[in-house]
Every structure is written in C-alpha cells, then in structure tokens.
Design a protein around this motif. Structure first.
Motif, PDB file in Angstrom:
ATOM      1  N   ASP A 236       0.788  -0.960   0.146  1.00 31.23           N
ATOM      2  CA  ASP A 236      -0.348   0.310  -0.322  1.00 31.23           C
ATOM      3  C   ASP A 236       0.942   0.815  -0.058  1.00 31.23           C
ATOM      4  OD1 ASP A 236       0.955  -0.139   3.182  1.00 31.23           O
ATOM      5  OD2 ASP A 236      -0.782   0.259   3.657  1.00 31.23           O
ATOM      6  N   LEU A 237       2.375   1.802  -0.388  1.00 26.72           N
ATOM      7  CA  LEU A 237       2.657   2.312  -1.114  1.00 26.72           C
ATOM      8  C   LEU A 237       2.542   3.565  -1.534  1.00 26.72           C
ATOM      9  CD1 LEU A 237       6.031   3.582  -1.148  1.00 26.72           C
ATOM     10  CD2 LEU A 237       5.698   2.578  -3.524  1.00 26.72           C
ATOM     11  N   GLU A 238       2.091   4.918  -0.361  1.00 28.18           N
ATOM     12  CA  GLU A 238       2.090   5.534  -1.682  1.00 28.18           C
ATOM     13  C   GLU A 238       3.401   6.564  -2.091  1.00 28.18           C
ATOM     14  OE1 GLU A 238      -0.588   7.444   1.095  1.00 28.18           O
ATOM     15  OE2 GLU A 238      -2.349   6.122   1.322  1.00 28.18           O
ATOM     16  N   PHE A 239       3.110   7.309  -2.512  1.00 23.85           N
ATOM     17  CA  PHE A 239       4.421   8.195  -3.672  1.00 23.85           C
ATOM     18  C   PHE A 239       3.945   9.380  -3.746  1.00 23.85           C
ATOM     19  CE2 PHE A 239       8.987   8.324  -4.914  1.00 23.85           C
ATOM     20  CZ  PHE A 239       8.788   9.218  -5.745  1.00 23.85           C
ATOM     21  N   TYR A 240       4.371  10.726  -3.336  1.00 24.11           N
ATOM     22  CA  TYR A 240       3.943  11.747  -3.260  1.00 24.11           C
ATOM     23  C   TYR A 240       4.499  12.963  -3.904  1.00 24.11           C
ATOM     24  CZ  TYR A 240       0.125  10.805  -0.143  1.00 24.11           C
ATOM     25  OH  TYR A 240      -0.525   9.703   0.354  1.00 24.11           O
ATOM     26  N   HIS A 241       4.681  13.130  -5.370  1.00 26.40           N
ATOM     27  CA  HIS A 241       6.255  13.740  -6.269  1.00 26.40           C
ATOM     28  C   HIS A 241       5.413  14.994  -6.928  1.00 26.40           C
ATOM     29  CE1 HIS A 241       8.862  14.318  -9.143  1.00 26.40           C
ATOM     30  NE2 HIS A 241       9.585  13.557  -8.896  1.00 26.40           N
ATOM     31  N   ASP A 242       5.845  15.913  -6.124  1.00 32.38           N
ATOM     32  CA  ASP A 242       5.456  17.212  -6.644  1.00 32.38           C
ATOM     33  C   ASP A 242       5.601  17.562  -8.277  1.00 32.38           C
ATOM     34  OD1 ASP A 242       8.329  18.223  -6.607  1.00 32.38           O
ATOM     35  OD2 ASP A 242       8.521  19.232  -5.788  1.00 32.38           O
ATOM     36  N   LYS A 243       5.879  16.818  -9.178  1.00 35.38           N
ATOM     37  CA  LYS A 243       6.002  17.144 -10.281  1.00 35.38           C
ATOM     38  C   LYS A 243       5.043  15.999 -11.168  1.00 35.38           C
ATOM     39  CE  LYS A 243       9.078  21.061 -10.619  1.00 35.38           C
ATOM     40  NZ  LYS A 243       8.308  21.626 -10.279  1.00 35.38           N
ATOM     41  N   SER A 244       4.891  14.632 -10.682  1.00 32.37           N
ATOM     42  CA  SER A 244       4.079  13.951 -11.062  1.00 32.37           C
ATOM     43  C   SER A 244       3.515  13.154 -10.256  1.00 32.37           C
ATOM     44  CB  SER A 244       4.931  12.692 -11.776  1.00 32.37           C
ATOM     45  OG  SER A 244       5.656  11.916 -10.896  1.00 32.37           O
ATOM     46  N   GLY A 245       2.550  14.112  -8.987  1.00 33.85           N
ATOM     47  CA  GLY A 245       1.420  13.191  -8.910  1.00 33.85           C
ATOM     48  C   GLY A 245       1.148  12.760  -8.098  1.00 33.85           C
ATOM     49  N   VAL A 246       0.590  11.194  -7.448  1.00 36.46           N
ATOM     50  CA  VAL A 246       0.377  10.263  -6.463  1.00 36.46           C
ATOM     51  C   VAL A 246       1.007   8.845  -7.081  1.00 36.46           C
ATOM     52  CG1 VAL A 246      -1.067   9.529  -4.590  1.00 36.46           C
ATOM     53  CG2 VAL A 246      -0.771  12.078  -5.151  1.00 36.46           C
ATOM     54  N   THR A 247       1.234   8.279  -7.115  1.00 33.08           N
ATOM     55  CA  THR A 247       1.060   6.637  -6.773  1.00 33.08           C
ATOM     56  C   THR A 247       0.765   5.793  -5.976  1.00 33.08           C
ATOM     57  OG1 THR A 247       3.150   7.040  -8.908  1.00 33.08           O
ATOM     58  CG2 THR A 247       2.778   5.123  -7.992  1.00 33.08           C
ATOM     59  N   ASN A 248      -0.159   5.335  -5.761  1.00 31.84           N
ATOM     60  CA  ASN A 248      -1.001   4.814  -4.662  1.00 31.84           C
ATOM     61  C   ASN A 248      -1.085   3.093  -4.413  1.00 31.84           C
ATOM     62  OD1 ASN A 248      -2.489   6.678  -3.850  1.00 31.84           O
ATOM     63  ND2 ASN A 248      -3.302   6.543  -5.681  1.00 31.84           N
ATOM     64  N   SER A 249       0.235   2.617  -5.027  1.00 33.24           N
ATOM     65  CA  SER A 249       0.571   1.376  -4.754  1.00 33.24           C
ATOM     66  C   SER A 249       2.376   0.915  -5.217  1.00 33.24           C
ATOM     67  CB  SER A 249      -0.503   0.241  -4.980  1.00 33.24           C
ATOM     68  OG  SER A 249      -0.830   0.202  -6.898  1.00 33.24           O
ATOM     69  N   LYS A 250       2.228  -0.424  -4.939  1.00 32.90           N
ATOM     70  CA  LYS A 250       3.985  -0.852  -5.081  1.00 32.90           C
ATOM     71  C   LYS A 250       3.296  -1.530  -6.262  1.00 32.90           C
ATOM     72  CE  LYS A 250       5.382  -4.442  -3.708  1.00 32.90           C
ATOM     73  NZ  LYS A 250       6.164  -6.271  -2.715  1.00 32.90           N
TER      74      LYS A 250
END
Length: 170
Positions: free
Chosen positions: A63-77
C-alpha cells in the motif's frame, strides 16, 4: 500578555521545539542510520539506477503511497513498479537518468511506540543526471525526499510513504 511579551515567548518556544527535533536525529554511525543508508543505496543504486525492479519492490509495502511534486501521486507498489518499468526503466530509454545522494544530506529520525522502535523517517537531498558517473557540483536537478520506513511483521524495513519535493531543473 502584551504583544512585546508574546514575541520573545513564541521565539523561545520555537527554539525549544527546533532543538528537540534536531536532537532526535540518530548519529550517522549508529546501526539504524547505517541500515537505512544501506536500504537507500539498494533502492536507488540497484533499483533505480540499474532498473532492478525486484530489488525496489522488495523494499516497498503493497500500500505504498508516493507523493511527487511534479508527477502526482502513486497509490501502490504495483503502480509504482509499473510506472518505473514503462517509464524510466523501459528498454532502450534514450532519456535514462541516474539518482545520486548528496553526501552528508541524509538524516534519520527514529519512531517509537511505547519505547519500541517501529519505524523511522529518512530525509535527504538527491540529484539526477543522465551521466551515470557524475559528481555533485551544484544544485542542478536536485530534490528533497522523505521516506517513511516501517518495520514489517517479518522484521524487515520497508517504505510505506514517500514524499519527493522541491525538484529543481537546469
């Protein structure tokens, strides 16, 4: 309380809070710091730079959440791995970039629950280059990051949350 009394009081409270936060960072020679520095190296030197997505995936919670200021949010591994495979790590990518950690920028702050270590926040600065042998010479293409590492049920350190921000480009 008068306005002239409030300002020094607020400054002193801010200084105390800042001092407490600064003291919470673990020493760079501690086992925790060295462990997470090694995990950062696996994630980026092997996973990102060599595109070994199995290594990257092994360090991430489902359930990884990756927040990137240029490309948005990734909501899973799985979403993260797919984005990497089809983007940066696609075969014959003419725009391949490499990630490097800015020396001495890494910080680790332990997280406890009832005096038991359950995780840590790792902050640092990294930079990106199409040259896999580049040395850091300026603030070109750098960014800040925060990784929330949690110890899983098997006692392994894995990333639960990522914030990658303040990206600068040449």
């Amino acid at each position: 309380m008068s306005q002239s009394t409030k300002i020094p009081l607020l400054c002193n409270i801010g200084l105390l809070l800042f001092s407490g936060i600064a003291l919470a960072q673990v020493e760079k020679n501690s086992e925790l710091f060295q462990t997470l520095k090694q995990k950062d190296s696996l994630l980026f030197k092997i996973g990102f730079n060599q595109c070994d997505m199995d290594v990257s995936a092994s360090l991430l919670f489902e359930d990884l959440e990756f927040y990137h200021d240029k490309s948005g949010v990734t909501n899973s591994k799985s979403e993260f791995v797919e984005v990497m495979k089809n983007g940066l790590c696609r075969e014959n990518n003419p725009n391949k970039i490499y990630r490097f950690l800015v020396k001495e920028s890494l910080e680790v702050f332990p997280l406890y629950n009832n005096n038991k270590l359950y995780g840590a926040l790792q902050n640092g600065i990294h930079y990106f280059s199409p040259d896999k042998d580049m040395d850091y010479t300026s603030s070109n293409n750098d960014a800040q990051f925060s990784h929330l590492w949690i110890i899983d049920a098997d006692g392994q350190w894995k990333i639960k949350r990522v914030i990658s921000y303040n990206h600068k480009s040449k």
